[in-house]
Enzyme design. Structure first.
Site, PDB file in Angstrom:
ATOM      1  CG  ASP A 140     -33.465 -56.461 -26.305  1.00 22.56           C
ATOM      2  OD1 ASP A 140     -34.319 -55.563 -26.409  1.00 22.56           O
ATOM      3  OD2 ASP A 140     -32.234 -56.222 -26.400  1.00 22.56           O
ATOM      4  CB  SER A 141     -34.085 -55.341 -30.662  1.00 19.82           C
ATOM      5  OG  SER A 141     -33.280 -54.603 -29.773  1.00 19.82           O
ATOM      6  CG  HIS A 166     -29.376 -52.353 -26.216  1.00 22.48           C
ATOM      7  ND1 HIS A 166     -30.642 -52.830 -26.453  1.00 22.48           N
ATOM      8  CD2 HIS A 166     -28.576 -52.962 -27.123  1.00 22.48           C
ATOM      9  CE1 HIS A 166     -30.586 -53.695 -27.474  1.00 22.48           C
ATOM     10  NE2 HIS A 166     -29.344 -53.786 -27.889  1.00 22.48           N
ATOM     11  CD  GLU A 206     -27.185 -55.188 -30.414  1.00 23.99           C
ATOM     12  OE1 GLU A 206     -26.543 -56.047 -31.027  1.00 23.99           O
ATOM     13  OE2 GLU A 206     -27.981 -55.449 -29.492  1.00 23.99           O
ATOM     14  CB  CYS A 222     -37.238 -55.126 -25.675  1.00 22.13           C
ATOM     15  SG  CYS A 222     -37.263 -53.848 -26.936  1.00 22.13           S
ATOM     16  CB  CYS A 264     -33.062 -48.407 -23.686  1.00 26.78           C
ATOM     17  SG  CYS A 264     -32.399 -49.475 -24.996  1.00 26.78           S
TER      18      CYS A 264
END
Ligand code: DGL
Length: 268
Positions: free
Chosen positions: A11-12, A189, A155, A74, A187
């Site tokens: 993932d990012s 996240h 984040e 992701c 998403c």
């Protein structure tokens, strides 16, 4: 590919850890190799070509580590790079994305409901969920909204405070998401703020994330290919392209204090 080979997940940033945790819970014998591309985060605002370039570099590492599966944890990278990665990886590993399991879940459990979706700009602009869900649910219209502030907010650890409360309420009150019965978190996240989202809706809207559907579909895939690891796995490994203390904190939160986090530059 052998049963004891690891599962590569990327993932990012920390979002994919939500998926990795569900995978570990469903498949405790599997060894995971996780890569968070914190240097290039957020993916959701990058071009397709940029996300493809990052994804290919990450796959090189995961293939070098001998992964039997690459799980793109992701949505933005699943949109931009799934087809390319499948071609690139060819027969060296299986490739799985986070979109198809959620689409299958929605078409099975959300029939006749007004479905909303939130995701990054990349994911929402692609229209991929709309396309895949309406194929399975006969022209169903999805109400989608890009919510680009959420990934940087998560984040940064800006969650469960006044600021996150205001940003979330602002987004979820927009006309794009009016009168929905269910909301897809497109998403990886967003499960990290799922409680805040549930609180906003006072549990009147069913909020769905992809972590468990993805873990289940990975399990089915490994089973069907006789690739499930039957004996306890080696230790999991975690890599980041740019070390941050907050990434380490989150990884420990999901996988315990003993984890090893290493830095790995995609372009050295
Ligand atoms: N967690 C990712 C997703 O599912 C990436 C978000 C981002 O980096 O913008 O889209």
């Amino acid at each position: 590919m052998k049963k004891e080979d690891p599962i590569g997940i990327f993932d990012s940033g920390i979002g994919g850890l939500t998926v990795a945790r569900s995978v570990k819970d469903a498949l405790p014998n599997e060894q995971l190799i996780y890569f968070g591309d914190t240097e290039h985060l957020p993916y959701g605002d990058k071009s397709t070509a940029a996300i493809q370039a990052f994804s290919v570099k990450i796959c090189d590492l995961l293939l070098k580590k001998g992964c039997k599966v690459i799980l793109i944890a992701c949505n933005s990278a699943s949109v931009a790079a799934y087809d390319l990665i499948k071609e690139y990886v060819a027969s060296k590993a299986l490739v799985i994305n986070v979109i198809d399991p959620m689409v299958n879940y929605a078409s099975e459990y959300l029939k006749d409901q007004n479905i909303g979706l939130i995701g990054t700009r990349q994911t929402v602009a692609s229209g991929v969920y709309q396309e895949k869900i309406s194929e399975k649910m006969n022209g169903l219209k999805l109400q989608a909204l890009a919510t680009p502030l959420l990934v940087p907010m998560i984040e940064e650890g800006f969650v469960f405070n006044n600021i996150s409360h205001d940003i979330i309420s602002n987004y979820l009150s927009m006309p794009e998401l009016k009168d929905i019965d269910a909301l897809l978190l497109a998403c990886t996240h967003y499960p990290l703020i799922q409680k805040e989202i549930n609180d906003f809706y006072k549990s009147n809207v069913k909020v769905i994330n992809s972590a468990d559907p993805v873990a289940l579909s990975l399990k089915n895939l490994l089973e069907s290919k006789s690739l499930l690891n039957e004996s306890p796995a080696d230790e999991d490994s975690f890599y980041v392209s740019d070390y941050t203390a907050s990434f380490e904190r989150s990884t420990k939160l999901f996988f315990g204090e003993k984890i090893k986090l290493e830095s790995y530059r995609l372009w050295s």
